[in-house]
Design a protein around this motif. Sequence first.
Motif, PDB file in Angstrom:
ATOM      1  N   LEU A 154       2.162  60.389 -23.703  1.00  0.00           N
ATOM      2  CA  LEU A 154       0.932  60.199 -24.473  1.00  0.00           C
ATOM      3  C   LEU A 154       0.116  59.044 -23.918  1.00  0.00           C
ATOM      4  N   PHE A 155      -1.181  59.153 -24.051  1.00  0.00           N
ATOM      5  CA  PHE A 155      -2.050  58.056 -23.640  1.00  0.00           C
ATOM      6  C   PHE A 155      -1.759  56.822 -24.484  1.00  0.00           C
ATOM      7  N   LEU A 156      -1.646  56.991 -25.808  1.00  0.00           N
ATOM      8  CA  LEU A 156      -1.272  55.896 -26.707  1.00  0.00           C
ATOM      9  C   LEU A 156       0.063  56.236 -27.353  1.00  0.00           C
ATOM     10  N   ASP A 157       1.004  55.320 -27.256  1.00  0.00           N
ATOM     11  CA  ASP A 157       2.290  55.526 -27.903  1.00  0.00           C
ATOM     12  C   ASP A 157       2.520  54.387 -28.888  1.00  0.00           C
ATOM     13  N   GLN A 158       2.980  53.263 -28.420  1.00  0.00           N
ATOM     14  CA  GLN A 158       3.099  52.084 -29.278  1.00  0.00           C
ATOM     15  C   GLN A 158       1.896  51.186 -29.020  1.00  0.00           C
ATOM     16  N   VAL A 159       1.234  50.773 -30.092  1.00  0.00           N
ATOM     17  CA  VAL A 159       0.045  49.932 -29.984  1.00  0.00           C
ATOM     18  C   VAL A 159       0.384  48.536 -30.505  1.00  0.00           C
ATOM     19  N   PRO A 160       0.495  47.541 -29.592  1.00  0.00           N
ATOM     20  CA  PRO A 160       0.765  46.177 -30.031  1.00  0.00           C
ATOM     21  C   PRO A 160      -0.534  45.405 -30.249  1.00  0.00           C
ATOM     22  N   ILE A 161      -0.573  44.639 -31.309  1.00  0.00           N
ATOM     23  CA  ILE A 161      -1.705  43.743 -31.560  1.00  0.00           C
ATOM     24  C   ILE A 161      -1.135  42.360 -31.810  1.00  0.00           C
ATOM     25  N   ARG A 162      -1.411  41.437 -30.887  1.00  0.00           N
ATOM     26  CA  ARG A 162      -0.940  40.058 -31.024  1.00  0.00           C
ATOM     27  C   ARG A 162      -2.103  39.219 -31.531  1.00  0.00           C
ATOM     28  N   PHE A 163      -1.827  38.385 -32.508  1.00  0.00           N
ATOM     29  CA  PHE A 163      -2.887  37.601 -33.160  1.00  0.00           C
ATOM     30  C   PHE A 163      -2.293  36.321 -33.726  1.00  0.00           C
ATOM     31  N   GLY A 164      -3.168  35.387 -34.049  1.00  0.00           N
ATOM     32  CA  GLY A 164      -2.748  34.121 -34.631  1.00  0.00           C
ATOM     33  C   GLY A 164      -3.312  33.947 -36.025  1.00  0.00           C
ATOM     34  N   MET A 165      -2.554  33.250 -36.852  1.00  0.00           N
ATOM     35  CA  MET A 165      -2.995  32.921 -38.204  1.00  0.00           C
ATOM     36  C   MET A 165      -2.824  31.408 -38.376  1.00  0.00           C
ATOM     37  N   SER A 166      -3.925  30.713 -38.645  1.00  0.00           N
ATOM     38  CA  SER A 166      -3.880  29.252 -38.697  1.00  0.00           C
ATOM     39  C   SER A 166      -4.012  28.667 -40.093  1.00  0.00           C
ATOM     40  N   ASP A 167      -4.626  29.391 -41.009  1.00  0.00           N
ATOM     41  CA  ASP A 167      -4.887  28.862 -42.350  1.00  0.00           C
ATOM     42  C   ASP A 167      -3.743  29.253 -43.283  1.00  0.00           C
ATOM     43  N   PRO A 168      -2.967  28.289 -43.778  1.00  0.00           N
ATOM     44  CA  PRO A 168      -1.811  28.614 -44.612  1.00  0.00           C
ATOM     45  C   PRO A 168      -2.173  29.188 -45.983  1.00  0.00           C
ATOM     46  N   ASP A 169      -3.443  29.149 -46.352  1.00  0.00           N
ATOM     47  CA  ASP A 169      -3.861  29.639 -47.667  1.00  0.00           C
ATOM     48  C   ASP A 169      -4.739  30.889 -47.600  1.00  0.00           C
ATOM     49  N   ALA A 170      -4.882  31.475 -46.424  1.00  0.00           N
ATOM     50  CA  ALA A 170      -5.817  32.592 -46.257  1.00  0.00           C
ATOM     51  C   ALA A 170      -5.115  33.950 -46.366  1.00  0.00           C
ATOM     52  N   HIS A 171      -5.907  34.946 -46.727  1.00  0.00           N
ATOM     53  CA  HIS A 171      -5.478  36.341 -46.653  1.00  0.00           C
ATOM     54  C   HIS A 171      -5.946  36.860 -45.299  1.00  0.00           C
ATOM     55  N   TYR A 172      -5.019  37.252 -44.467  1.00  0.00           N
ATOM     56  CA  TYR A 172      -5.333  37.867 -43.182  1.00  0.00           C
ATOM     57  C   TYR A 172      -5.112  39.372 -43.320  1.00  0.00           C
ATOM     58  N   HIS A 173      -6.056  40.134 -42.803  1.00  0.00           N
ATOM     59  CA  HIS A 173      -5.959  41.594 -42.841  1.00  0.00           C
ATOM     60  C   HIS A 173      -6.246  42.103 -41.434  1.00  0.00           C
ATOM     61  N   VAL A 174      -5.278  42.821 -40.844  1.00  0.00           N
ATOM     62  CA  VAL A 174      -5.397  43.317 -39.476  1.00  0.00           C
ATOM     63  C   VAL A 174      -5.239  44.831 -39.505  1.00  0.00           C
ATOM     64  N   PRO A 175      -6.350  45.574 -39.595  1.00  0.00           N
ATOM     65  CA  PRO A 175      -6.279  47.031 -39.631  1.00  0.00           C
ATOM     66  C   PRO A 175      -6.288  47.636 -38.230  1.00  0.00           C
ATOM     67  N   LEU A 176      -5.884  48.894 -38.164  1.00  0.00           N
ATOM     68  CA  LEU A 176      -5.938  49.652 -36.926  1.00  0.00           C
ATOM     69  C   LEU A 176      -6.746  50.920 -37.189  1.00  0.00           C
ATOM     70  N   LEU A 177      -7.769  51.130 -36.372  1.00  0.00           N
ATOM     71  CA  LEU A 177      -8.543  52.375 -36.391  1.00  0.00           C
ATOM     72  C   LEU A 177      -8.062  53.171 -35.182  1.00  0.00           C
ATOM     73  N   LEU A 178      -7.485  54.341 -35.414  1.00  0.00           N
ATOM     74  CA  LEU A 178      -6.726  55.049 -34.394  1.00  0.00           C
ATOM     75  C   LEU A 178      -7.241  56.462 -34.156  1.00  0.00           C
ATOM     76  N   SER A 179      -7.274  56.851 -32.888  1.00  0.00           N
ATOM     77  CA  SER A 179      -7.458  58.241 -32.481  1.00  0.00           C
ATOM     78  C   SER A 179      -6.514  58.471 -31.298  1.00  0.00           C
TER      79      SER A 179
END
Length: 117
Positions: free
Chosen positions: A82-107
């Motif tokens: 497959l062209f896409l199999d496992q999709v990794p997203i690496r990201f950082g979160m710095s604010d200990p009081d924040a809501h982080y939301h990391v969505p994936l839009l996939l085709s």
Amino acid sequence: MGYLTTHVLDTAKGVPAEGLKILLYRVSGNSHRKLVEMITNADGRTDAPILPEGKFQPGSYELIFFAGDYLRASGQAGEEPLFLDQVPIRFGMSDPDAHYHVPLLLSPYGYSTYRGS
């Protein structure tokens, strides 16, 4: 206290991606520590925050979305490999009081992400 959520939308079909496996890792240098494994529900979301209050810590993380398994199950898989199999997203979160939301839009042949709300 901060927390992390995610969801997956199947942009080719225009529906939430139900039944998609997601792994969350904490990343430190070349070290990865698996924190949780979840499956998306009928709304394309996990039933609870993937990293809830109380377990949240600022730092580097990686979400791995098992897109290939979902695409095969939904009848959208092309020829192997497959062209896409496992999709990794690496990201950082710095604010200990924040809501982080990391969505994936996939085709089958593309994806995007952003910091949501």
